[in-house]
Write a protein that holds these residues in place. Sequence first.
Motif, PDB file in Angstrom:
ATOM      1  N   ARG A  59      52.723  27.748 -19.125  1.00 11.95           N
ATOM      2  CA  ARG A  59      53.527  27.774 -17.900  1.00 11.95           C
ATOM      3  C   ARG A  59      54.071  29.186 -17.636  1.00 11.95           C
ATOM      4  NH1 ARG A  59      55.669  23.882 -14.871  1.00 11.95           N
ATOM      5  NH2 ARG A  59      55.240  22.264 -16.408  1.00 11.95           N
ATOM      6  N   VAL A  60      54.501  29.858 -18.680  1.00 14.95           N
ATOM      7  CA  VAL A  60      55.018  31.220 -18.517  1.00 14.95           C
ATOM      8  C   VAL A  60      53.911  32.166 -18.049  1.00 14.95           C
ATOM      9  CG1 VAL A  60      55.881  33.224 -19.796  1.00 14.95           C
ATOM     10  CG2 VAL A  60      56.937  30.995 -20.129  1.00 14.95           C
ATOM     11  N   SER A  61      52.706  32.001 -18.598  1.00 14.44           N
ATOM     12  CA  SER A  61      51.600  32.865 -18.185  1.00 14.44           C
ATOM     13  C   SER A  61      51.252  32.632 -16.727  1.00 14.44           C
ATOM     14  CB  SER A  61      50.380  32.624 -19.077  1.00 14.44           C
ATOM     15  OG  SER A  61      49.851  31.324 -18.887  1.00 14.44           O
ATOM     16  N   TYR A  62      51.281  31.371 -16.269  1.00 16.70           N
ATOM     17  CA  TYR A  62      51.031  31.084 -14.853  1.00 16.70           C
ATOM     18  C   TYR A  62      52.114  31.713 -13.979  1.00 16.70           C
ATOM     19  CZ  TYR A  62      47.384  27.634 -15.918  1.00 16.70           C
ATOM     20  OH  TYR A  62      46.237  27.007 -16.323  1.00 16.70           O
ATOM     21  N   HIS A  63      53.365  31.572 -14.411  1.00 18.68           N
ATOM     22  CA  HIS A  63      54.480  32.125 -13.636  1.00 18.68           C
ATOM     23  C   HIS A  63      54.369  33.646 -13.553  1.00 18.68           C
ATOM     24  CE1 HIS A  63      58.506  32.583 -12.008  1.00 18.68           C
ATOM     25  NE2 HIS A  63      58.777  33.453 -12.980  1.00 18.68           N
ATOM     26  N   PHE A  64      54.072  34.275 -14.679  1.00 18.72           N
ATOM     27  CA  PHE A  64      53.951  35.733 -14.711  1.00 18.72           C
ATOM     28  C   PHE A  64      52.811  36.192 -13.801  1.00 18.72           C
ATOM     29  CE2 PHE A  64      52.111  39.606 -16.556  1.00 18.72           C
ATOM     30  CZ  PHE A  64      53.223  40.438 -16.511  1.00 18.72           C
ATOM     31  N   ALA A  65      51.668  35.484 -13.856  1.00 18.38           N
ATOM     32  CA  ALA A  65      50.525  35.849 -13.017  1.00 18.38           C
ATOM     33  C   ALA A  65      50.859  35.683 -11.537  1.00 18.38           C
ATOM     34  CB  ALA A  65      49.312  34.997 -13.391  1.00 18.38           C
ATOM     35  N   ASN A  66      51.531  34.589 -11.182  1.00 14.17           N
ATOM     36  CA  ASN A  66      51.883  34.362  -9.782  1.00 14.17           C
ATOM     37  C   ASN A  66      52.880  35.399  -9.273  1.00 14.17           C
ATOM     38  OD1 ASN A  66      50.184  32.180  -9.601  1.00 14.17           O
ATOM     39  ND2 ASN A  66      51.783  30.644  -9.874  1.00 14.17           N
ATOM     40  N   GLU A  67      53.851  35.746 -10.107  1.00 11.18           N
ATOM     41  CA  GLU A  67      54.819  36.767  -9.703  1.00 11.18           C
ATOM     42  C   GLU A  67      54.127  38.119  -9.513  1.00 11.18           C
ATOM     43  OE1 GLU A  67      58.121  36.692  -8.967  1.00 11.18           O
ATOM     44  OE2 GLU A  67      57.896  34.516  -8.985  1.00 11.18           O
ATOM     45  N   SER A  68      53.134  38.400 -10.353  1.00  7.13           N
ATOM     46  CA  SER A  68      52.376  39.642 -10.197  1.00  7.13           C
ATOM     47  C   SER A  68      51.593  39.635  -8.892  1.00  7.13           C
ATOM     48  CB  SER A  68      51.413  39.822 -11.383  1.00  7.13           C
ATOM     49  OG  SER A  68      52.122  39.918 -12.598  1.00  7.13           O
ATOM     50  N   PRO A  82      49.127  25.421  -7.144  1.00  4.01           N
ATOM     51  CA  PRO A  82      50.171  24.749  -6.355  1.00  4.01           C
ATOM     52  C   PRO A  82      51.512  25.475  -6.373  1.00  4.01           C
ATOM     53  CG  PRO A  82      48.896  23.110  -7.533  1.00  4.01           C
ATOM     54  CD  PRO A  82      48.421  24.446  -8.019  1.00  4.01           C
ATOM     55  N   SER A  83      51.895  26.034  -7.511  1.00  2.73           N
ATOM     56  CA  SER A  83      53.175  26.754  -7.580  1.00  2.73           C
ATOM     57  C   SER A  83      53.109  28.066  -6.796  1.00  2.73           C
ATOM     58  CB  SER A  83      53.561  27.028  -9.037  1.00  2.73           C
ATOM     59  OG  SER A  83      52.540  27.748  -9.705  1.00  2.73           O
ATOM     60  N   LEU A  84      51.934  28.697  -6.727  1.00  2.00           N
ATOM     61  CA  LEU A  84      51.793  29.894  -5.900  1.00  2.00           C
ATOM     62  C   LEU A  84      51.931  29.536  -4.420  1.00  2.00           C
ATOM     63  CD1 LEU A  84      51.111  32.919  -5.564  1.00  2.00           C
ATOM     64  CD2 LEU A  84      48.695  32.243  -5.453  1.00  2.00           C
TER      65      LEU A  84
END
Length: 337
Positions: free
Chosen positions: A143-152, A177-179
Amino acid sequence: MVYSEETIRDEVFDKVLLYNGTNCPREEISSLREIEELEAKSYSENQNQHIHINIRKHLISCAKAISMNDSKIASELIKQIRKEASPIGDGIQRLACILVDGLEARLAGTGSVAYHQYVTMQVRTIDYLKAYYMLTRVSPVIRVSYHFANESILGATGNASKIHVVDFGITHGFQWPSLIQSLAKRKYGPQILRIIGVDLPRPGFHPAERINEIGRRLENYARSFGVPFEYQGIATQWDSICIDDLSIKDDEVLISRARDVSADRLWEASWSSYKVVGRESKRVWMTRVMVVLWGVWKQRNAYIFRRQCKPPWLLARDIKEETEMWLKCCRGVAILG
């Protein structure tokens, strides 16, 4: 193979894939702790502990027997392991069930058949989602890796009007979906999002079944959040993809993401080149790899724990400078040696 319609979206998908303030309710943490305590209590019982020791010993002995082509001893050990293992037992017993299948396939020479049965096995996305949800409850790494990638992605795209994501190895598309949700909350309005999902075709009569299902799910999320959205699924061998298949346009910000399989392929290619170079070049190669990994890891921690985010060009510059420094140190050590 029977075609079955998958669930496109329900409350379970929303609960797992979207940001909702906190994705880790306290009652779920408590239940997980209870499960861990029960497992620990079960392990502490003499009978289970004795079974675990036997399973480990028999698995290792069986693997050694197979490597020495001693089929008689290996067959006897496999029978014993099957008596001790259980698909509904504790973690060690469940793991032993999987490992003994692999050992038996290796002994019988049916590994390719077993692998074909594995890859053709149809697992519903909702079942995969439940397993993924439990994994994220135990460890936040994915989940953290997805969040970090989306924020990038959000930082790199800025106020661009169109975003084009090419996802090599989209699998189930759980990251997007979160993006979409984040794009809908941008103060200057959502941008047009176009995703091209690339994955290997599924065996059977519907090779693009899963990748098209991902598109329908993402379209549902985009529609509910009011984000203009386009999707294209490509189910093919990755080596056959050319640039024209990706429909890249000049007015879009292009984001490319590669997961799992491609990373393995890139590593294999790099490792092949590593094995044929000289000793000094190997030292340089390993130094570069380690510095890049270390630099990315430090930046990830800086963002997660201190909310500090470097632009990609600055991160690349820092990694290059640190690589040069390490290479000078390596040369100095070689000269002193």
